[in-house]
Design a protein around this motif. Structure first.
Motif, PDB file in Angstrom:
ATOM      1  N   THR A  91      -0.802   5.454   2.171  1.00  0.00           N
ATOM      2  CA  THR A  91      -1.970   5.187   1.746  1.00  0.00           C
ATOM      3  C   THR A  91      -2.985   4.760   2.756  1.00  0.00           C
ATOM      4  N   ALA A 139       0.945  -1.300  -0.110  1.00  0.00           N
ATOM      5  CA  ALA A 139       0.094  -0.029   0.185  1.00  0.00           C
ATOM      6  C   ALA A 139       0.831   1.173   0.002  1.00  0.00           C
ATOM      7  N   ARG A 194      -6.423   3.037   3.979  1.00  0.00           N
ATOM      8  CA  ARG A 194      -7.323   2.316   3.260  1.00  0.00           C
ATOM      9  C   ARG A 194      -8.634   2.424   3.878  1.00  0.00           C
TER      10      ARG A 194
END
Length: 150
Positions: free
Chosen positions: A118, A114, A120
């Motif tokens: 990043t 990721a 999620r």
């Protein structure tokens, strides 16, 4: 019940795992299988089964293979091919004391992919009220190592 090093019925294990994943719930979630073996495949499972059937033709399930005592190529080869062919990774465990830590470390695979910045995002329904909720998490790094999740 099997005996250590006596072989593993790969086909029965994956049939059960994919049956659970294709059941009720879990739609839209990241799906993964942690496959642990200490022996050679006793079922004669063909690697084509993952792409030619409903098992993982869509490649939406990540498979991690953990091979205990993989001191011979014959023990490592098929579980490694299964993991690598299904967007995962394989691990050879030679020290039984390391099973827990090695298997618990699968989250790093997703965190590293990721990237460090990043977020999620996940939407879900509250189990009690049914209200639609949204949550986000971000990996926390200490140097190059994943330190935790916030």
């Amino acid at each position: 019940m099997g005996r250590p090093g006596g072989g593993t019925n790969f086909e029965a294990a994956f049939e059960a795992a994919f049956s659970l994943l294709r059941g009720e719930g879990g739609n839209g979630c990241q799906k993964m299988i942690l496959f642990l073996t200490d022996g050679e495949d006793t079922s004669g499972l063909s690697l084509d089964r993952f792409s030619e059937t409903s098992w993982n033709a869509a490649k939406d399930v990540t498979i991690f293979s953990y091979i205990i005592g993989g001191d011979t190529e014959s023990l490592v080869e098929k579980p490694a091919q299964i993991a690598c062919g299904n967007a995962g990774k394989y691990f050879v465990i030679t020290d039984l004391a390391q099973i827990r830590d090695t298997m618990a470390d699968y989250f790093r695979f997703f965190a590293d992919a990721a990237g460090p910045d990043t977020v999620r995002w996940l939407s879900y329904s509250d189990a009690i009220t049914g209200t639609e909720l949204v949550s986000g998490c971000l990996s926390i790094y200490k140097g190059q190592e994943v330190f935790g999740v916030a």
